[in-house]
Scaffold this active site. Structure first.
Site, mmCIF file in Angstrom:
data_model
loop_
_atom_site.group_PDB
_atom_site.id
_atom_site.type_symbol
_atom_site.label_atom_id
_atom_site.label_comp_id
_atom_site.label_asym_id
_atom_site.label_seq_id
_atom_site.Cartn_x
_atom_site.Cartn_y
_atom_site.Cartn_z
ATOM 1 N N LYS A 168 36.129 40.034 49.909
ATOM 2 C CA LYS A 168 36.915 38.803 49.766
ATOM 3 C C LYS A 168 36.323 37.972 48.633
ATOM 4 O O LYS A 168 35.125 38.152 48.393
ATOM 5 C CB LYS A 168 36.951 37.993 51.051
ATOM 6 C CG LYS A 168 35.612 37.769 51.758
ATOM 7 C CD LYS A 168 34.442 37.211 51.040
ATOM 8 C CE LYS A 168 34.562 35.860 50.398
ATOM 9 N NZ LYS A 168 33.329 35.466 49.650
ATOM 10 N N TYR A 253 36.679 31.281 54.262
ATOM 11 C CA TYR A 253 36.342 31.591 55.663
ATOM 12 C C TYR A 253 37.001 30.582 56.608
ATOM 13 O O TYR A 253 37.460 30.940 57.690
ATOM 14 C CB TYR A 253 34.825 31.580 55.874
ATOM 15 C CG TYR A 253 34.128 32.771 55.251
ATOM 16 C CD1 TYR A 253 33.913 33.931 55.977
ATOM 17 C CD2 TYR A 253 33.701 32.734 53.929
ATOM 18 C CE1 TYR A 253 33.285 35.028 55.413
ATOM 19 C CE2 TYR A 253 33.072 33.826 53.346
ATOM 20 C CZ TYR A 253 32.868 34.970 54.095
ATOM 21 O OH TYR A 253 32.260 36.052 53.531
HETATM 22 P P1 NDP Z 1 26.034 39.508 43.044
HETATM 23 O O1 NDP Z 1 26.091 38.581 41.878
HETATM 24 O O2 NDP Z 1 24.810 39.462 43.871
HETATM 25 O O3 NDP Z 1 26.232 41.019 42.567
HETATM 26 C C1 NDP Z 1 27.353 41.448 41.865
HETATM 27 C C2 NDP Z 1 27.039 42.831 41.280
HETATM 28 O O4 NDP Z 1 28.230 43.275 40.652
HETATM 29 C C3 NDP Z 1 25.967 42.849 40.219
HETATM 30 O O5 NDP Z 1 24.660 42.975 40.713
HETATM 31 C C4 NDP Z 1 26.382 44.062 39.411
HETATM 32 O O6 NDP Z 1 25.936 45.251 40.053
HETATM 33 C C5 NDP Z 1 27.897 44.094 39.531
HETATM 34 N N1 NDP Z 1 28.581 43.583 38.332
HETATM 35 C C6 NDP Z 1 29.385 44.349 37.551
HETATM 36 N N2 NDP Z 1 29.887 43.622 36.558
HETATM 37 C C7 NDP Z 1 29.377 42.376 36.682
HETATM 38 C C8 NDP Z 1 29.537 41.187 35.905
HETATM 39 N N3 NDP Z 1 30.332 41.120 34.844
HETATM 40 N N4 NDP Z 1 28.858 40.097 36.309
HETATM 41 C C9 NDP Z 1 28.063 40.131 37.401
HETATM 42 N N5 NDP Z 1 27.887 41.240 38.146
HETATM 43 C C10 NDP Z 1 28.542 42.366 37.802
HETATM 44 O O7 NDP Z 1 27.338 39.221 43.905
HETATM 45 P P2 NDP Z 1 27.518 39.335 45.463
HETATM 46 O O8 NDP Z 1 26.991 40.609 45.936
HETATM 47 O O9 NDP Z 1 27.062 38.098 46.120
HETATM 48 O O10 NDP Z 1 29.139 39.313 45.572
HETATM 49 C C11 NDP Z 1 29.929 40.452 45.285
HETATM 50 C C12 NDP Z 1 31.286 40.310 46.008
HETATM 51 O O11 NDP Z 1 31.044 40.234 47.396
HETATM 52 C C13 NDP Z 1 32.083 39.078 45.656
HETATM 53 O O12 NDP Z 1 33.452 39.372 45.666
HETATM 54 C C14 NDP Z 1 31.781 38.108 46.785
HETATM 55 O O13 NDP Z 1 32.812 37.177 47.011
HETATM 56 C C15 NDP Z 1 31.631 39.039 47.935
HETATM 57 N N6 NDP Z 1 30.714 38.515 48.956
HETATM 58 C C16 NDP Z 1 31.096 38.596 50.263
HETATM 59 C C17 NDP Z 1 30.254 38.172 51.252
HETATM 60 C C18 NDP Z 1 30.620 38.384 52.667
HETATM 61 O O14 NDP Z 1 29.942 37.857 53.533
HETATM 62 N N7 NDP Z 1 31.646 39.154 52.967
HETATM 63 C C19 NDP Z 1 28.967 37.538 50.953
HETATM 64 C C20 NDP Z 1 28.617 37.565 49.547
HETATM 65 C C21 NDP Z 1 29.492 38.027 48.607
HETATM 66 P P3 NDP Z 1 25.414 46.506 39.205
HETATM 67 O O15 NDP Z 1 24.225 46.009 38.471
HETATM 68 O O16 NDP Z 1 25.122 47.518 40.233
HETATM 69 O O17 NDP Z 1 26.549 46.904 38.292
#
Ligand code: NDP
Length: 422
Positions: A168, A253
């Site tokens: 989401k 949420y």
């Molecule tokens: P992060 O910023 O921690 O990680 C995102 C990851 O996406 C990066 O580490 C990278 O992984 C990859 N990535 C690829 N392209 C990009 C870019 N252009 N900029 C930044 N990162 C990029 O995000 P989150 O893990 O917190 O969030 C990811 C998703 O999960 C979002 O949609 C968020 O809304 C959702 N979310 C949901 C939660 C829930 O409780 N359900 C809680 C937190 C987030 P790599 O280096 O491996 O390519």
């Protein structure tokens, strides 16, 4: 009989150990009761209750599916959510297993693959993503990327023949979300949005009390999801990657909870949005939004979300007979459910403790179950599209200062599939 075999085996083993062993063998001459050994019934290992009926029953052994029968997931994007919650949750999943990773950061991906026992060939980069088509171990893809990338990778995954679980908010707009729904349908693949709270036991207990009108009908819902966000460099502050600020990230949420508790769709929203002037982090996205949702059955939900306040995640339902309050409603852990109501001449505050289950594992397993039994997910793409439509109305109201009407939807749970089985 299994019990006799056990005794014989123990007797022989202990007997061979010498004099002390012979003594023990004598003591073990009586059959070991099933209350201690447990039993296998219908392919499940189970133990009879060992505590008195006054005690809360334990959940019993989890009885996961044999590993080779579980649904294999590729997880896309190795960010915080993936590394801190999703990958560890596979350890508690019963029907799901991790079979591949997709990442743009090779050294991190190699390290994580080693940590979770994956071969280097099971690691893909974004350019080579479509090669997942050739990996039959991957049945589902879990998209955990910044919001602007959800649409592209959902559609590519579906076109590679994989079912999709997407984080989401599902997209950047309702139009994008609808395009994802249409693409998955055209490819004959399932699309589920990762609304973890709809699978989590405390939220489900509140849902049960509201739907059964245990204390009378819900009249008023309060939902707060606020946190104090840090460094402005992160993608969450960039409109092109996030689509908005606190509203689509955490306010969602509150919106989703008001919808799944009532089962209805709001017919009107009214919202205000504020950001601290001069803070460069809020040049592109909002800090805080408060919004009111009016539902056709008469429930009003008051919601608040922010990136600028100390963490607080509260859901409260007011009914004529009681106030139901779930602190930590949208958190990963640490939930407190309280019912406040009259008890004779006193006001009673009752705390209900429910065994905590890993909500990410529950969500993964729901997706796996839908794939294995060819069922519609409880939170399909349509659930995410509807949240986007309402968020668009919230932004419109905040911009105009006027309430915004939404089309009336008849019936309950119109955007949801069958309820999860566990
Ligand atoms: P992060 O910023 O921690 O990680 C995102 C990851 O996406 C990066 O580490 C990278 O992984 C990859 N990535 C690829 N392209 C990009 C870019 N252009 N900029 C930044 N990162 C990029 O995000 P989150 O893990 O917190 O969030 C990811 C998703 O999960 C979002 O949609 C968020 O809304 C959702 N979310 C949901 C939660 C829930 O409780 N359900 C809680 C937190 C987030 P790599 O280096 O491996 O390519």
């Amino acid at each position: 009989m299994a019990g006799t075999n056990l005794i014989n085996r123990r007797g022989a083993l202990i007997g061979a150990a010498g004099a002390t062993g012979t003594l023990l063998a004598g003591a073990a001459a009586a059959a070991v009761p099933e209350i201690d050994t447990g039993r296998v019934q219908g392919g499940q290992v189970e133990f009879p209750a060992w505590t008195a009926p006054t005690e809360r029953p334990s959940g019993g052994p989890p009885n996961p599916m044999p590993v080779s029968e579980r649904v294999g997931f590729a997880v896309v994007g190795l960010g915080r959510l993936t590394l801190e919650e999703v990958l560890p949750a596979f350890g508690e999943a019963k029907r799901s297993r991790l079979v591949a990773l997709v990442s743009g950061t090779p050294d991190k991906a190699a390290r994580v693959a080693a940590q979770y026992g994956l071969r280097p060939e099971a690691v893909y980069d974004y350019a080579g993503f479509d090669r997942i088509r050739d990996n039959p171990e991957i049945r589902a893809v879990y998209i955990v990327l910044p919001n602007s990338l959800h649409k592209e990778y959902t559609i590519r995954a579906a076109q590679a023949g994989k079912d999709v679980l997407c984080e989401k908010p599902m997209a950047m707009s309702s139009a994008e979300g609808q395009a994802m729904v249409d693409a998955c349908r055209a490819a004959g693949r399932k699309l589920m949005i990762a609304y973890r709270c709809q699978y989590e036991p405390y939220n489900r207990e509140v849902l049960r009390m509201v739907r059964e009108a245990t204390f009378g009908p819900a009249r008023f819902i309060d939902a707060v999801n606020v946190q104090n966000q840090g460094d402005g460099a992160q993608w969450r502050f960039k409109r092109a990657l996030a689509g908005g600020g606190s509203l689509p990230d955490v306010g969602l949420y509150c919106l989703n909870a008001a919808r799944y508790l009532t089962g209805e769709e709001p017919v009107e929203v009214f919202a205000r949005s504020v950001s601290p002037p001069g803070d460069p982090r809020y040049a592109e996205v909002e800090e805080s939004v408060t919004f009111m949702l009016r539902f056709p059955g008469g429930v009003v939900a008051n919601c608040a979300t922010s990136y600028g306040m100390h963490e607080s995640r509260l859901l409260r339902v007011h009914t004529p007979g009681a106030a139901i309050s779930l602190d930590g409603a949208f958190s990963y852990h640490d939930k407190q459910l309280r019912i406040t109501r009259r008890e004779g001449r006193a006001e009673a505050v009752e705390e209900r403790r429910i065994p905590m289950l890993n909500q990410f594992a529950l969500e993964l397993d729901h997706m796996a179950e839908c794939i294995l039994s060819n069922r519609e997910p409880h939170t399909p793409g349509e659930e995410g599209v509807q949240d986007h439509r309402i968020m668009e109305a919230i932004y419109q109201s905040a911009a105009s200062g006027q309430p915004v009407a939404l089309p009336r939807v008849e019936g309950l749970d119109r955007t949801r599939g069958p309820a999860p089985s566990s």
